[in-house]
Design a protein around this motif. Sequence first.
Motif, PDB file in Angstrom:
ATOM      1  N   UNK A 137       0.818  -1.214   0.000  1.00 17.76           N
ATOM      2  CA  UNK A 137       0.000   0.000   0.000  1.00 17.76           C
ATOM      3  C   UNK A 137       0.855   1.269   0.000  1.00 17.76           C
ATOM      4  N   UNK A 138       2.083   1.154   0.415  1.00 17.53           N
ATOM      5  CA  UNK A 138       2.970   2.310   0.494  1.00 17.53           C
ATOM      6  C   UNK A 138       3.787   2.503  -0.780  1.00 17.53           C
ATOM      7  N   UNK A 139       3.568   1.653  -1.762  1.00 22.30           N
ATOM      8  CA  UNK A 139       4.432   1.634  -2.934  1.00 22.30           C
ATOM      9  C   UNK A 139       3.663   1.897  -4.227  1.00 22.30           C
ATOM     10  N   UNK A 144       8.318  -3.867 -11.072  1.00 23.28           N
ATOM     11  CA  UNK A 144       9.179  -3.259 -10.077  1.00 23.28           C
ATOM     12  C   UNK A 144       8.336  -2.494  -9.071  1.00 23.28           C
ATOM     13  N   UNK A 145       8.892  -2.272  -7.889  1.00 22.13           N
ATOM     14  CA  UNK A 145       8.186  -1.552  -6.837  1.00 22.13           C
ATOM     15  C   UNK A 145       9.084  -0.482  -6.247  1.00 22.13           C
ATOM     16  N   UNK A 146       8.480   0.642  -5.920  1.00 26.55           N
ATOM     17  CA  UNK A 146       9.203   1.742  -5.304  1.00 26.55           C
ATOM     18  C   UNK A 146       8.252   2.887  -5.033  1.00 26.55           C
ATOM     19  N   UNK A 147       8.786   4.010  -4.583  1.00 24.16           N
ATOM     20  CA  UNK A 147       7.957   5.180  -4.377  1.00 24.16           C
ATOM     21  C   UNK A 147       7.414   5.705  -5.699  1.00 24.16           C
ATOM     22  N   UNK A 173       9.161   5.957  -9.293  1.00 23.07           N
ATOM     23  CA  UNK A 173       8.576   5.178 -10.390  1.00 23.07           C
ATOM     24  C   UNK A 173       8.355   6.052 -11.621  1.00 23.07           C
ATOM     25  N   UNK A 174       7.708   7.211 -11.416  1.00 26.64           N
ATOM     26  CA  UNK A 174       7.445   8.091 -12.556  1.00 26.64           C
ATOM     27  C   UNK A 174       8.744   8.533 -13.214  1.00 26.64           C
ATOM     28  N   UNK A 175       9.710   8.947 -12.405  1.00 30.66           N
ATOM     29  CA  UNK A 175      10.972   9.429 -12.968  1.00 30.66           C
ATOM     30  C   UNK A 175      11.687   8.328 -13.743  1.00 30.66           C
ATOM     31  N   UNK A 176      11.677   7.128 -13.190  1.00 32.14           N
ATOM     32  CA  UNK A 176      12.356   6.012 -13.862  1.00 32.14           C
ATOM     33  C   UNK A 176      11.660   5.693 -15.179  1.00 32.14           C
ATOM     34  N   UNK A 177      10.349   5.760 -15.181  1.00 33.36           N
ATOM     35  CA  UNK A 177       9.605   5.450 -16.401  1.00 33.36           C
ATOM     36  C   UNK A 177       9.789   6.533 -17.452  1.00 33.36           C
ATOM     37  N   UNK A 178       9.725   7.776 -17.035  1.00 30.23           N
ATOM     38  CA  UNK A 178       9.754   8.866 -18.009  1.00 30.23           C
ATOM     39  C   UNK A 178      11.179   9.175 -18.456  1.00 30.23           C
ATOM     40  N   UNK A 215      14.533   1.989  -7.910  1.00 30.79           N
ATOM     41  CA  UNK A 215      13.369   1.254  -7.433  1.00 30.79           C
ATOM     42  C   UNK A 215      13.850   0.120  -6.520  1.00 30.79           C
ATOM     43  N   UNK A 216      13.021  -0.192  -5.521  1.00 34.39           N
ATOM     44  CA  UNK A 216      13.508  -1.071  -4.464  1.00 34.39           C
ATOM     45  C   UNK A 216      13.469  -2.552  -4.821  1.00 34.39           C
ATOM     46  N   UNK A 217      12.445  -2.966  -5.535  1.00 39.48           N
ATOM     47  CA  UNK A 217      12.304  -4.387  -5.822  1.00 39.48           C
ATOM     48  C   UNK A 217      12.037  -4.597  -7.307  1.00 39.48           C
ATOM     49  N   UNK A 218      12.603  -5.660  -7.821  1.00 33.92           N
ATOM     50  CA  UNK A 218      12.393  -6.064  -9.209  1.00 33.92           C
ATOM     51  C   UNK A 218      12.078  -7.545  -9.281  1.00 33.92           C
TER      52      UNK A 218
END
Length: 130
Positions: free
Chosen positions: A30-32, A97-100, A104-109, A117-120
Amino acid sequence: QGLLVESGGGLVQPGGSLRLSCTASGFDWDLYAIGWFRQAPGKGREGVSGMKINDGSLYYSTSAKGRFTISKDKVKTTVYLQMNNLTHEDTGVYYCAAGGWGVMEATMIMGRAVRPLEYWGEGTQVTVSS
């Protein structure tokens, strides 16, 4: 330790559909944000779609808009990527992947963020071929 497991990849003809699943465990999802990335042969990683779990904020890449739909099942802690009207260009290994959400947005864009990102997951192969 967080874990993401993808499933649902396979071989599909052009114009066909697939639904990918990403099941999360070991962290408070829920936090990710959970997102989907893909890597085609010989190319770099590309962000496809992401969702902020607690409020449903969404991101779709230009290539995904109108064809792909991201959704979640909170009971199963699973995020889905429904992919329709697939083309050869959608071939690749799909990772979740999971992260804040900001990361997430920055990594995608932009392909990068102030932190990773914390988990893959380990990825699932999608092949679009006739």
